[in-house]
Design an enzyme around this catalytic site. Structure first.
Site, PDB file in Angstrom:
ATOM      1  N   HIS A  95      -4.569   4.262 -10.472  1.00 34.84           N
ATOM      2  CA  HIS A  95      -5.323   3.774  -9.316  1.00 34.84           C
ATOM      3  C   HIS A  95      -6.470   4.695  -8.908  1.00 34.84           C
ATOM      4  CE1 HIS A  95      -2.722   0.399  -8.586  1.00 34.84           C
ATOM      5  NE2 HIS A  95      -1.651   1.163  -8.503  1.00 34.84           N
ATOM      6  N   ASP A 130      -4.806  -6.541 -14.961  1.00 33.85           N
ATOM      7  CA  ASP A 130      -6.116  -6.274 -14.361  1.00 33.85           C
ATOM      8  C   ASP A 130      -6.834  -7.609 -14.214  1.00 33.85           C
ATOM      9  OD1 ASP A 130      -8.469  -4.929 -13.523  1.00 33.85           O
ATOM     10  OD2 ASP A 130      -7.860  -3.192 -14.699  1.00 33.85           O
ATOM     11  N   ASP A 182       7.727  -0.547 -11.397  1.00 33.33           N
ATOM     12  CA  ASP A 182       7.896  -1.234 -10.113  1.00 33.33           C
ATOM     13  C   ASP A 182       8.184  -2.717 -10.291  1.00 33.33           C
ATOM     14  OD1 ASP A 182       5.370  -1.319 -11.166  1.00 33.33           O
ATOM     15  OD2 ASP A 182       4.307  -1.050  -9.286  1.00 33.33           O
TER      16      ASP A 182
END
Length: 352
Positions: A95, A130, A182
Site C-alpha cells: 500500500h 488491482d 486477510d
C-alpha cells in the site's frame, strides 16, 4: 546442482535503493523520525501520512530496510539463478505510495523487487487484486472484484481460470505472488470464507507454471492464522507436507485450543452468486483480449546489480541475523572504491 532449499541472509536495503521508487525526501524523513522526536514534525507527519494506521515506532527505518532488503535480494537471487523460488514473508507491504505511507506500509518492497526483476525479465507478472489502469496502463492490470463470503471452490475456480489465461496472454518471465492472508476465514478485517487449504491451492497452482517465483506476505490481521497459512504455503513451495498437529514451541499458546495447523472455511453468507461470478469472469477475459499478445518492451540500458556475496549459508545459524557491519563488508557498491581485485582505479591504471 547446488541445494535449492535454504535460508538466505538478506541484507538491509540502503536508502539509495529505497529511493529507486520512493522520493528521496520521504526516505530521508523515515530515516530520521523517531517516537521521541515526532512531536517536532507535525507538518511532515501529515505530509507523509504517518500516524494512526502508520504509526512511528522505535527502529522504524531498520524495519523498512529489513523487509525491503529481503524482497530486493530475493529478486536478485532469482535474476542470478541462485534459486527457483524466493520467499520473503516479511515483505508484500504493497500500500505504500511514492511519497507517503499507507495501511501500515511504509516502503513498497514489491515495486522495488519488480524493478529489480525487470533488469533481467521483459515481463513480470504481479498477482494481486488491482484495477484495470488508466491511460498508458489501461488493461495492463486485471481487477477481480469479489463480494463478501466467497468460499474455497468459487475462489479457486475463478483464480485458476483467470491466472491461466493471464499467463498464456502475457507470457511473463517471472511471477511475483503476494500472499496476503486477510482473505482467510476469521480474519479481523477480512470478509471471505477461505480455509487455509483454499488459500494454499492458489499458491500451488501458480507454482505449477515452473517460472521463477518471488513470494511475499502481505495483509492478515489474525496473527495466529497468518502464521498457520504461511507455514503451510512454505511447505507447498518446498514440496513438503506438514503434519496438522503443531509441535510444542514457545508460541504454542497462541494456537489453542486445538493446536492444529489448518483452519476450516468460514460461515459468512456468500454474496457471490454463480451468475455474478460468471459475469466477472467474462469481463476479465474480455479485458485480457485487449492486451497485445506478449506485449513488447522498449529496449533500454540495464542498471548494474549490486554484488551478491558468496556466503556459505549452510555454515550459518538461521536463527541469527548478520550484523550490519558484516553485511556492509559483503556488499560492493557501484559508487565506491575498493582495494584489491575490486579496485577500479587499479584496473584503469593497468589499461593506460
Amino acid at each position: 546442482m547446488p541445494p535449492k532449499d535454504r535460508i538466505s541472509y538478506f541484507y538491509d536495503a540502503y536508502p539509495v535503493e529505497l529511493a529507486q521508487f520512493h522520493s528521496a525526501d520521504y526516505v530521508e524523513f523515515l530515516h530520521r523520525i523517531t517516537p521521541d522526536t515526532q512531536h517536532l514534525f507535525r507538518n511532515e507527519l501529515a505530509k507523509y501520512n504517518l500516524g494512526e494506521d502508520c504509526p512511528v515506532f522505535d527502529n522504524l527505518f531498520e524495519f523498512c530496510q529489513i523487509y525491503a532488503g529481503g524482497t530486493i535480494d530475493a529478486a536478485r537471487r532469482l535474476n542470478n539463478k541462485l534459486c527457483d523460488i524466493a520467499i520473503n514473508w516479511s515483505g508484500g507491504l504493497h500500500h505504500a505510495k511514492k511519497c507517503e505511507a499507507s495501511g501500515f506500509c511504509y516502503i513498497n518492497d514489491l515495486v522495488l523487487g519488480i524493478l529489480e526483476l525487470l533488469k533481467y525479465h521483459a515481463r513480470v507478472l504481479y498477482i494481486d487484486i488491482d484495477d484495470i489502469g488508466e491511460r498508458e496502463g489501461t488493461y495492463y492490470a486485471i481487477n477481480v472484484p469479489l463480494k463478501d463470503g466467497i468460499d474455497d471452490s468459487s475462489f479457486t475456480r475463478l483464480f485458476k481460470t483467470i491466472i491461466a489465461k493471464v499467463v498464456e496472454t502475457y507470457q511473463p518471465g517471472v511471477i511475483v505472488l503476494q500472499c496476503g492472508a486477510d482473505s482467510l476465514a476469521g480474519d479481523r478485517l477480512g470478509c471471505f470464507n477461505l480455509s487455509i487449504d483454499g488459500h494454499t491451492e492458489c499458491v500451488r497452482f501458480v507454482k505449477k507454471f515452473n517460472l521463477p517465483l518471488l513470494v511475499t506476505g502481505g495483509g492478515g490481521y489474525t496473527k495466529e492464522n497468518v502464521a498457520r497459512c504461511w507455514a503451510v504455503e512454505t511447505g507447498v513451495l518446498l514440496d513438503t507436507e506438514l503434519p496438522n498437529d503443531i509441535p510444542d514451541n514457545e508460541y504454542i499458546k497462541y494456537f489453542g485450543p486445538d493446536y492444529l495447523l489448518k483452519i476450516q472455511h468460514g460461515n459468512i453468507e456468500n454474496l457471490n452468486s454463480k451468475s455474478y461470478l460468471s459475469t466477472i469472469k467474462m469481463q476479465v477475459l474480455e479485458n485480457l483480449r485487449c492486451i497485445q499478445h506478449a506485449p513488447g518492451v522498449q529496449m533500454q540500458e540495464v542498471p548494474p546489480d549490486f554484488y551478491i556475496p558468496d556466503i556459505d549459508e549452510d555454515e550459518q545459524n538461521p536463527d541469527e541475523r548478520i550484523d550490519q557491519h558484516t553485511r556492509d563488508k559483503q556488499i560492493q557498491r557501484d559508487d565506491e572504491y575498493y582495494d584489491g581485485d575490486n579496485d577500479n582505479d587499479h584496473n584503469m591504471e593497468d589499461g593506460l
